[in-house]
Scaffold this active site. Structure first.
Site, PDB file in Angstrom:
ATOM      1  N   CYS A 145      45.115  30.207  46.656  1.00 55.95           N
ATOM      2  CA  CYS A 145      43.913  29.675  47.319  1.00 55.95           C
ATOM      3  C   CYS A 145      43.451  28.447  46.560  1.00 55.95           C
ATOM      4  O   CYS A 145      42.818  27.568  47.123  1.00 55.95           O
ATOM      5  CB  CYS A 145      42.768  30.674  47.292  1.00 55.95           C
ATOM      6  SG  CYS A 145      43.225  32.285  47.799  1.00 55.95           S
ATOM      7  N   GLY A 184      41.795  36.222  52.156  1.00 55.18           N
ATOM      8  CA  GLY A 184      42.870  35.817  53.062  1.00 55.18           C
ATOM      9  C   GLY A 184      42.498  34.526  53.758  1.00 55.18           C
ATOM     10  O   GLY A 184      41.730  33.718  53.215  1.00 55.18           O
ATOM     11  N   SER A 185      43.015  34.349  54.960  1.00 54.65           N
ATOM     12  CA  SER A 185      42.802  33.075  55.643  1.00 54.65           C
ATOM     13  C   SER A 185      41.397  32.986  56.240  1.00 54.65           C
ATOM     14  O   SER A 185      40.759  34.001  56.532  1.00 54.65           O
ATOM     15  CB  SER A 185      43.828  32.909  56.770  1.00 54.65           C
ATOM     16  OG  SER A 185      43.528  33.807  57.812  1.00 54.65           O
ATOM     17  N   GLU A 201      36.693  35.764  50.796  1.00 56.67           N
ATOM     18  CA  GLU A 201      37.267  34.729  49.927  1.00 56.67           C
ATOM     19  C   GLU A 201      38.409  34.109  50.722  1.00 56.67           C
ATOM     20  O   GLU A 201      39.447  34.745  50.902  1.00 56.67           O
ATOM     21  CB  GLU A 201      37.778  35.416  48.653  1.00 56.67           C
ATOM     22  CG  GLU A 201      38.071  34.468  47.557  1.00 56.67           C
ATOM     23  CD  GLU A 201      36.887  33.591  47.306  1.00 56.67           C
ATOM     24  OE1 GLU A 201      37.034  32.384  47.518  1.00 56.67           O
ATOM     25  OE2 GLU A 201      35.808  34.098  46.948  1.00 56.67           O
ATOM     26  N   GLU A 251      44.976  23.852  55.409  1.00 60.85           N
ATOM     27  CA  GLU A 251      45.620  24.603  54.324  1.00 60.85           C
ATOM     28  C   GLU A 251      47.073  24.897  54.714  1.00 60.85           C
ATOM     29  O   GLU A 251      47.344  25.397  55.796  1.00 60.85           O
ATOM     30  CB  GLU A 251      44.876  25.918  54.086  1.00 60.85           C
ATOM     31  CG  GLU A 251      45.485  26.717  52.957  1.00 60.85           C
ATOM     32  CD  GLU A 251      44.645  27.914  52.538  1.00 60.85           C
ATOM     33  OE1 GLU A 251      44.315  28.742  53.398  1.00 60.85           O
ATOM     34  OE2 GLU A 251      44.337  28.021  51.336  1.00 60.85           O
ATOM     35  N   LYS A 272      43.726  48.466  51.503  1.00 60.46           N
ATOM     36  CA  LYS A 272      44.907  48.056  52.275  1.00 60.46           C
ATOM     37  C   LYS A 272      45.470  46.776  51.667  1.00 60.46           C
ATOM     38  O   LYS A 272      44.924  45.695  51.833  1.00 60.46           O
ATOM     39  CB  LYS A 272      44.563  47.815  53.740  1.00 60.46           C
ATOM     40  CG  LYS A 272      45.797  47.884  54.598  1.00 60.46           C
ATOM     41  CD  LYS A 272      46.211  46.740  55.407  1.00 60.46           C
ATOM     42  CE  LYS A 272      46.348  45.366  55.351  1.00 60.46           C
ATOM     43  NZ  LYS A 272      47.699  44.821  55.206  1.00 60.46           N
ATOM     44  N   VAL A 289      41.260  34.722  59.799  1.00 63.54           N
ATOM     45  CA  VAL A 289      41.068  36.182  59.776  1.00 63.54           C
ATOM     46  C   VAL A 289      39.668  36.516  59.252  1.00 63.54           C
ATOM     47  O   VAL A 289      38.996  37.418  59.751  1.00 63.54           O
ATOM     48  CB  VAL A 289      42.163  36.876  58.934  1.00 63.54           C
ATOM     49  CG1 VAL A 289      41.892  38.365  58.804  1.00 63.54           C
ATOM     50  CG2 VAL A 289      43.539  36.647  59.557  1.00 63.54           C
ATOM     51  N   GLY A 290      39.217  35.750  58.264  1.00 66.59           N
ATOM     52  CA  GLY A 290      37.878  35.982  57.705  1.00 66.59           C
ATOM     53  C   GLY A 290      36.793  35.885  58.768  1.00 66.59           C
ATOM     54  O   GLY A 290      35.848  36.670  58.779  1.00 66.59           O
TER      55      GLY A 290
HETATM   56  C1  UN1 Z   1      43.865  32.744  44.339  1.00 67.68           C
HETATM   57  O1  UN1 Z   1      44.399  31.667  44.378  1.00 67.68           O
HETATM   58  O2  UN1 Z   1      43.729  33.430  45.354  1.00 67.68           O
HETATM   59  O3  UN1 Z   1      42.603  30.393  39.110  1.00 67.68           O
HETATM   60  C2  UN1 Z   1      43.331  33.347  43.087  1.00 67.68           C
HETATM   61  C3  UN1 Z   1      43.609  30.872  39.594  1.00 67.68           C
HETATM   62  C4  UN1 Z   1      43.893  32.343  39.451  1.00 67.68           C
HETATM   63  C5  UN1 Z   1      43.310  33.099  40.602  1.00 67.68           C
HETATM   64  C6  UN1 Z   1      43.658  32.491  41.923  1.00 67.68           C
HETATM   65  N1  UN1 Z   1      43.412  32.824  38.197  1.00 67.68           N
HETATM   66  O4  UN1 Z   1      44.389  30.174  40.217  1.00 67.68           O
END
Ligand code: UN1
Length: 495
Positions: free
Chosen positions: A284, A228-229, A250, A385, A175, A232-233
């Site tokens: 992220c 995701g956030s 993650e 964040e 999804k 939610v995680g």
């Molecule tokens: C993410 O920010 O969810 O190092 C992944 C990085 C990318 C991957 C980021 N190669 O910013």
């Protein structure tokens, strides 16, 4: 007439059973409709899971090197379509073309890595403590993996999960984020064309509540991988906890770049501009805090504001654009709310802090790159964040204070230190609490063959990328073969 896209279930492209759809629009120009996609329901999820479960019996018995051969073909097809995918990705989620090309390349790297892992996938063979007895641990697949992914890396992140899942012999129900269904569709087309058998990969579009949680809670889904956030995680982890379903999370970050007084300031400046405003701050791993040694604080802030004000906003498909739009109106509003919070907390707004509406920009969700100074530890803009182009600058007196500030959030994904001092570098590597630490490089730039992930509320201890992700998508079976022709009791007959 906008293009109409479908789910992919049991090797067939099909509409949602309920017939509903949702729109996907270009965040740089809201008039541009990328396409309509199925708004799926539990019925579609059930069908996809049943298809995956049935296909598993064949896929798990396909030799891993053969699965790896398919992954190599996937990589080849991605190479051939790299430019086309990158352009469509920019159109549906906004980041500039150089970055979407990088996103596709990360998927290509992940495919070739997976392909070679098909000839490895090893575990341990060790001696038995008994005579005429053989002992080893082998890797076996788990079943049907539920994969739920975000929009900011719409190719790289799904490939980080789907390719290892498949290579290990699992089937997949996927999804993607509803902001990036087209990139996901192209990925699944490629998997189909490369020869992944029917039912092994299934794509179900739709909302997080219905389809995402529907997958997470489904009794025939055997493991979950989610990016995701953190909020939610936590919901997903609680749900998985009830049935002890393995889950890899993650989640959020509040990454910081430290610049010491001996650093190469020009280099550190390039780093923070890329880290904070690349992908419009929507990574992220984005740099959302800049921790400056007091001796270079004022000078560096001057340099930073001058360069930030020169960043060109625009449609990421156009040449010379540095920063694309926010992914949608909700994200733009969140960024703006945080700017109000920062002001009310007493931080000083040096640039940005408003929507960009000049000329064509008013058609999209553009927000001016924003810098706050005078940010103190504990302020909400320093702790939470934001996921937008908002950078908080914190002044510190030495490395110890810098590391304390850096470590002082609930997150721990990426981190960066600019210095020429080798002793400081190694102290930072030892003491920073984060899954990733860069020395003299920005907080972004992960490579496909190294572990990726974070500590504290950034995740639950798993890693993506590289070899550890193959451990998540497989289970160990320990095998003992006794060829002594007698009962041998471990721990008893030999001691
Ligand atoms: C993410 O920010 O969810 O190092 C992944 C990085 C990318 C991957 C980021 N190669 O910013």
């Amino acid at each position: 007439m906008a293009d109409k896209f479908q789910n992919f279930i049991n090797g067939q492209w099909k509409d949602a059973k309920g017939g509903q759809t949702f729109e996907n629009r270009n965040p740089a120009n809201w008039d541009d409709l990328v396409g309509t996609f199925p708004k799926s329901t539990a019925e579609d999820v059930n069908e996809a899971v049943a298809a995956a479960k049935a296909a598993y019996e064949g896929w798990r018995l396909t030799p891993a090197p053969k699965r790896g051969d398919i992954m190599r073909k996937v990589g080849d097809l991605m190479v051939a379509r790299k430019e086309e995918i990158a352009r469509e990705m920019t159109r549906e989620m906004g980041k500039v073309l150089a970055e979407t090309r990088g996103d596709v390349q990360e998927g290509i790297d992940t495919a070739y890595y997976a392909s070679s892992e098909g000839r490895r996938l090893f575990s341990h063979t060790v001696p038995s403590e008994l005579e005429n007895k053989f002992a080893m641990a082998i890797r076996v697949p788990i079943g049907v993996a539920g994969i739920v992914t975000p929009w900011n890396f719409p190719m790289a992140i799904p490939t980080w999960k789907i390719f290892p899942a498949l290579l290990c012999g699992n089937c997949v129900v996927f999804k993607p984020a509803s902001d990036t269904p087209k990139t996901a569709t192209m990925l699944v087309q490629i998997l189909q064309e490369a020869g992944v058998p029917s039912g092994v990969v299934n794509l179900v579009h739709g909302g997080g509540g219905t389809v995402g949680m529907g997958i997470v809670e489904h009794k025939d889904i055997n493991l979950i991988s989610f990016t995701g956030s953190s909020a939610v995680g936590k919901t997903i982890a609680s749900s998985c906890g009830k049935t002890l379903k393995p889950v890899s999370l993650e989640l959020g970050g509040k990454n910081a770049q430290i610049v010491m007084d001996d650093a190469n300031l020009d280099l550190a400046l390039d780093g923070v501009l890329w880290g904070a405003f690349g992908t419009t701050g929507q990574r992220c791993t984005a740099t959302s805090r800049l921790i400056l040694h007091e001796k270079i604080h004022d000078k560096f802030v001057d340099m930073l504001v001058k360069r930030t004000e020169k960043l060109r906003l625009g449609n990421g498909l156009e040449p010379n654009v540095d920063v694309g739009p926010c992914v949608n109106e909700g994200q733009l509003n969140t960024d703006h709310e945080y700017v109000q919070i920062g002001k009310s907390e007493g931080a000083k707004l040096l640039c940005g802090g408003e929507r960009a509406t000049e000329g064509e920009l008013k058609k999209g969700w553009f927000y001016k790159p924003t810098i706050f100074t005078g940010v103190k530890q504990g302020m909400r803009i320093e702790q939470e964040e934001i996921f937008g182009p908002v950078l908080s600058v914190i002044k510190v007196k030495d490395l110890d204070e810098a590391i304390t500030v850096l470590n002082g959030t609930v997150y721990g994904l990426s981190s960066s230190l600019y210095t020429k001092n080798v002793n400081d570098s190694f102290r930072a590597i030892r003491d920073i609490k984060a899954g990733i630490t860069y020395i003299n490089a920005p907080t972004i730039g992960a490579e496909a063959h190294l572990p990726f992930g974070g500590v504290k509320e950034t995740g639950n201890g798993h890693r993506e990328g590289g070899w550890p992700v193959y451990e998540f998508f497989s289970e160990l079976k320990t095998v003992y073969i006794d060829y002594s022709d007698k009962l041998q009791r471990a721990q008893i007959d030999n001691y």
